[in-house]
Motif scaffolding. Structure first.
Motif, mmCIF file in Angstrom:
data_model
loop_
_atom_site.group_PDB
_atom_site.id
_atom_site.type_symbol
_atom_site.label_atom_id
_atom_site.label_comp_id
_atom_site.label_asym_id
_atom_site.label_seq_id
_atom_site.Cartn_x
_atom_site.Cartn_y
_atom_site.Cartn_z
ATOM 1 N N SER A 219 0.853 -1.186 0.000
ATOM 2 C CA SER A 219 0.000 0.000 0.000
ATOM 3 C C SER A 219 0.888 1.236 0.000
ATOM 4 C CB SER A 219 -0.907 -0.008 1.236
ATOM 5 O OG SER A 219 -0.130 0.111 2.412
ATOM 6 N N PRO A 220 0.355 2.396 -0.393
ATOM 7 C CA PRO A 220 1.206 3.588 -0.546
ATOM 8 C C PRO A 220 1.851 4.061 0.753
ATOM 9 C CG PRO A 220 -1.115 4.150 -0.797
ATOM 10 C CD PRO A 220 -1.028 2.657 -0.826
ATOM 11 N N GLY A 221 1.253 3.727 1.910
ATOM 12 C CA GLY A 221 1.844 4.123 3.174
ATOM 13 C C GLY A 221 2.718 3.065 3.797
ATOM 14 N N GLY A 222 2.740 1.881 3.195
ATOM 15 C CA GLY A 222 3.577 0.805 3.680
ATOM 16 C C GLY A 222 3.040 0.079 4.896
ATOM 17 N N GLU A 223 1.814 0.422 5.325
ATOM 18 C CA GLU A 223 1.273 -0.211 6.525
ATOM 19 C C GLU A 223 0.687 -1.596 6.246
ATOM 20 O OE1 GLU A 223 -1.846 1.918 4.376
ATOM 21 O OE2 GLU A 223 0.044 2.628 5.219
ATOM 22 N N SER A 224 0.493 -1.911 4.976
ATOM 23 C CA SER A 224 -0.040 -3.216 4.604
ATOM 24 C C SER A 224 0.406 -3.547 3.186
ATOM 25 C CB SER A 224 -1.572 -3.234 4.703
ATOM 26 O OG SER A 224 -2.143 -2.302 3.791
ATOM 27 N N TYR A 225 0.180 -4.791 2.795
ATOM 28 C CA TYR A 225 0.478 -5.207 1.425
ATOM 29 C C TYR A 225 -0.565 -6.230 1.002
ATOM 30 C CZ TYR A 225 2.900 -8.785 4.199
ATOM 31 O OH TYR A 225 3.210 -9.741 5.131
ATOM 32 N N ALA A 226 -0.821 -6.283 -0.296
ATOM 33 C CA ALA A 226 -1.861 -7.153 -0.836
ATOM 34 C C ALA A 226 -1.245 -8.228 -1.718
ATOM 35 C CB ALA A 226 -2.872 -6.338 -1.633
ATOM 36 N N SER A 227 -1.895 -9.376 -1.750
ATOM 37 C CA SER A 227 -1.469 -10.470 -2.618
ATOM 38 C C SER A 227 -2.677 -10.996 -3.386
ATOM 39 C CB SER A 227 -0.831 -11.598 -1.798
ATOM 40 O OG SER A 227 -1.706 -12.049 -0.776
ATOM 41 N N GLY A 228 -2.463 -11.340 -4.643
ATOM 42 C CA GLY A 228 -3.509 -11.903 -5.485
ATOM 43 C C GLY A 228 -3.068 -13.265 -5.975
ATOM 44 N N SER A 229 -4.013 -14.204 -6.037
ATOM 45 C CA SER A 229 -3.629 -15.592 -6.248
ATOM 46 C C SER A 229 -4.475 -16.311 -7.289
ATOM 47 C CB SER A 229 -3.727 -16.341 -4.911
ATOM 48 O OG SER A 229 -3.665 -17.742 -5.070
ATOM 49 N N GLU A 230 -3.956 -17.450 -7.691
ATOM 50 C CA GLU A 230 -4.673 -18.372 -8.564
ATOM 51 C C GLU A 230 -5.996 -18.815 -7.935
ATOM 52 O OE1 GLU A 230 -5.016 -20.900 -12.038
ATOM 53 O OE2 GLU A 230 -3.600 -19.281 -11.572
ATOM 54 N N ASP A 231 -6.088 -18.725 -6.591
ATOM 55 C CA ASP A 231 -7.312 -19.162 -5.911
ATOM 56 C C ASP A 231 -8.457 -18.158 -6.032
ATOM 57 O OD1 ASP A 231 -6.798 -17.124 -4.041
ATOM 58 O OD2 ASP A 231 -6.055 -18.496 -2.504
ATOM 59 N N GLY A 232 -8.226 -17.023 -6.704
ATOM 60 C CA GLY A 232 -9.284 -16.048 -6.940
ATOM 61 C C GLY A 232 -9.486 -15.042 -5.822
ATOM 62 N N THR A 233 -8.674 -15.115 -4.769
ATOM 63 C CA THR A 233 -8.834 -14.166 -3.666
ATOM 64 C C THR A 233 -7.698 -13.153 -3.634
ATOM 65 O OG1 THR A 233 -7.568 -15.428 -2.021
ATOM 66 C CG2 THR A 233 -9.915 -15.963 -2.244
ATOM 67 N N ILE A 234 -7.995 -12.027 -2.982
ATOM 68 C CA ILE A 234 -6.997 -11.022 -2.638
ATOM 69 C C ILE A 234 -6.883 -11.051 -1.118
ATOM 70 C CG2 ILE A 234 -6.407 -8.568 -2.665
ATOM 71 C CD1 ILE A 234 -8.452 -8.393 -5.079
ATOM 72 N N ARG A 235 -5.672 -11.058 -0.614
ATOM 73 C CA ARG A 235 -5.469 -10.999 0.834
ATOM 74 C C ARG A 235 -4.642 -9.768 1.164
ATOM 75 N NH1 ARG A 235 -6.416 -16.455 3.313
ATOM 76 N NH2 ARG A 235 -7.464 -17.568 1.635
ATOM 77 N N ILE A 236 -5.105 -9.008 2.149
ATOM 78 C CA ILE A 236 -4.402 -7.804 2.591
ATOM 79 C C ILE A 236 -3.797 -8.103 3.954
ATOM 80 C CG2 ILE A 236 -4.615 -5.367 3.209
ATOM 81 C CD1 ILE A 236 -6.941 -5.161 1.230
ATOM 82 N N TRP A 237 -2.472 -8.008 4.024
ATOM 83 C CA TRP A 237 -1.704 -8.363 5.222
ATOM 84 C C TRP A 237 -1.188 -7.098 5.889
ATOM 85 C CZ3 TRP A 237 -1.375 -13.813 5.483
ATOM 86 C CH2 TRP A 237 -1.648 -14.495 4.283
ATOM 87 N N GLN A 238 -1.307 -7.022 7.190
ATOM 88 C CA GLN A 238 -0.840 -5.851 7.938
ATOM 89 C C GLN A 238 0.635 -5.982 8.282
ATOM 90 O OE1 GLN A 238 -2.884 -3.195 8.336
ATOM 91 N NE2 GLN A 238 -4.392 -4.417 7.212
ATOM 92 N N MET A 239 1.360 -4.859 8.271
ATOM 93 C CA MET A 239 2.766 -4.866 8.650
ATOM 94 C C MET A 239 2.948 -4.690 10.151
ATOM 95 S SD MET A 239 4.953 -5.457 6.294
ATOM 96 C CE MET A 239 6.502 -4.732 6.830
ATOM 97 N N GLY A 240 1.841 -4.463 10.892
ATOM 98 C CA GLY A 240 1.919 -4.229 12.332
ATOM 99 C C GLY A 240 2.192 -5.501 13.108
ATOM 100 N N PRO A 241 1.876 -5.507 14.424
ATOM 101 C CA PRO A 241 2.106 -6.679 15.262
ATOM 102 C C PRO A 241 1.376 -7.901 14.711
ATOM 103 C CG PRO A 241 1.534 -4.773 16.601
ATOM 104 C CD PRO A 241 1.318 -4.378 15.179
ATOM 105 N N THR A 242 2.003 -9.048 14.827
ATOM 106 C CA THR A 242 1.414 -10.280 14.324
ATOM 107 C C THR A 242 0.176 -10.642 15.124
ATOM 108 O OG1 THR A 242 3.598 -11.050 13.722
ATOM 109 C CG2 THR A 242 1.878 -12.714 13.826
ATOM 110 N N ALA A 243 -0.889 -10.982 14.415
ATOM 111 C CA ALA A 243 -2.118 -11.402 15.081
ATOM 112 C C ALA A 243 -1.976 -12.846 15.543
ATOM 113 C CB ALA A 243 -3.298 -11.260 14.128
ATOM 114 N N THR A 244 -2.752 -13.200 16.570
ATOM 115 C CA THR A 244 -2.717 -14.566 17.082
ATOM 116 C C THR A 244 -4.051 -15.233 16.833
ATOM 117 O OG1 THR A 244 -1.223 -13.878 18.829
ATOM 118 C CG2 THR A 244 -2.307 -15.985 19.121
ATOM 119 N N THR A 245 -4.005 -16.424 16.291
ATOM 120 C CA THR A 245 -5.238 -17.157 16.021
ATOM 121 C C THR A 245 -4.958 -18.647 16.079
ATOM 122 O OG1 THR A 245 -7.066 -17.432 14.456
ATOM 123 C CG2 THR A 245 -4.870 -17.191 13.527
ATOM 124 N N ASP A 246 -6.013 -19.441 16.179
ATOM 125 C CA ASP A 246 -5.843 -20.894 16.280
ATOM 126 C C ASP A 246 -5.508 -21.526 14.949
ATOM 127 O OD1 ASP A 246 -8.428 -20.984 18.725
ATOM 128 O OD2 ASP A 246 -6.272 -21.208 19.031
#
Length: 348
Positions: A279-306
């Motif tokens: 992204s233009p501010g560098g706070e996140s980045y996006a990825s596009g895939s063969e699976d048809g989805t776009i995922r936006i990932w944050q550059m901040g602290p890592t989230a915790t999930t199961d």
């Protein structure tokens, strides 16, 4: 057992076929925006911060290989396998111009001053269309040595960058003379070429290598071997200390720019990653895939999930961010639903 820390992205659904190109607008008075190209023939515009769907540009009759927004995010452009490049009103979604070609259009880019549209593709011809005189014939730059894969402008629209599908290297063309002035040599074809926001670096992905070039003197600054064949890479735009890369292993890798050490590896896509962009501010980045989805990932602290299941539209907390999404929902002329795009909720 401790919970495993994984990055939880915003998952953007809507495309029915692979996502092959992504482009972020600069930050505007209304925020910033993300446009995506897909083989489903329908480019989509999203809120760049939240990933919320704004509208779909309807009109192409073949896969869309490339997409971009102009500096003010007022117009969008797309290049398609239907042998056309189209320019769209990014506010209403209306088609403004359709420029016919004789073969597949693989790449397109607005000039920095927004007056010109650059295209390239299977024809091996770089064309610039004057958007102030759309009926005038385009200017054709000297013939490319191979089928064109990527294009970009640099040096305040004085230089054009291009790479080829079937041969290595990046060619830099002088706009005034229409001739190649420099070639950046690579072993494999360059599948991604990005000019950094400050104009200092050209970031390229070729085969299993990511390279950074001096955009003014054209010397090779850094070259890193990747853990797999990568299709796309992007440099963090603010301090330039990190870069991301994605490719055939379906993961999105984050690396230290100075050392090449991998900092993070984001898993979640179910097919090869075709494109990554900061992204233009560098706070996140996006990825596009063969699976048809776009995922936006944050550059901040890592989230915790199961696990790494997709989270909701507004992220793992379920709380909507206040920002450009409010602006996007107030743009007149777009058909917007809270559930995202459907057969009836497209811009025509």
């Amino acid at each position: 057992m401790d919970k495993k820390k994984v990055a939880v992205p915003l998952v953007c659904h809507g495309h029915s076929r692979p996502v092959v190109d992504l482009f972020y607008s600069p930050v505007t008075s209304d925020g910033f925006f993300l446009i995506s190209a897909s083989k489903d023939a329908s480019p989509m515009l999203r809120n760049g911060e939240t990933g919320d769907w704004i509208g779909t540009f309807e009109g192409h009759k073949g896969a869309v290989w490339s997409c971009c927004l102009d500096t003010n995010a007022l117009r969008a452009a797309s290049g398609s396998a239907d042998f056309s490049a189209k320019v769209w009103d990014a506010i209403t979604g209306n088609e403004l111009h359709s420029f016919e070609h004789k073969h597949i259009v693989r790449a397109c880019a607005f000039s920095e001053d927004t007056h010109l549209l650059l295209t390239g593709g299977i024809e091996k011809i770089l064309r610039t269309f004057d958007l102030n005189r759309p009926d005038a014939p385009p200017r054709e730059i000297d013939k490319s040595p191979g089928s064109i894969r990527t294009v970009a402008w640099l040096h305040s629209d004085q230089t054009i960058l291009s790479s080829c599908t079937d041969i290595g290297g990046v060619r830099l063309w002088d706009v005034r003379s229409g001739k190649i002035v420099q070639t950046l040599e690579t072993k494999s074809p360059v599948t991604s070429a990005e000019v950094s926001q400050d104009g200092r670096y050209i970031t390229t992905a070729d085969g299993s290598s990511v390279k950074f070039w001096d955009a003014n003197h054209f010397g090779l600054v850094k070259s890193y071997n990747m853990p797999c064949t990568v299709e796309s890479a992007s440099l963090e735009p603010k301090d330039g200390t990190k870069f991301v890369a994605g490719g055939e292993d379906m993961w999105v890798h984050v690396f230290d720019f100075h050392t090449g050490v991998e900092i993070a590896c984001n898993k979640g896509h179910h097919g090869p990653v075709h494109c990554v962009r900061f992204s233009p501010g560098g706070e996140s980045y996006a990825s596009g895939s063969e699976d048809g989805t776009i995922r936006i990932w944050q550059m901040g602290p890592t989230a915790t999930t199961d696990d790494n299941e997709p989270c909701g539209t507004n992220g793992p907390t379920g709380k909507a961010k206040v920002g450009v999404n409010e602006v996007a929902h107030n743009i007149e002329g777009l058909h917007i639903t809270q559930d995202g795009p459907s057969e009836k909720s497209t811009v025509t």
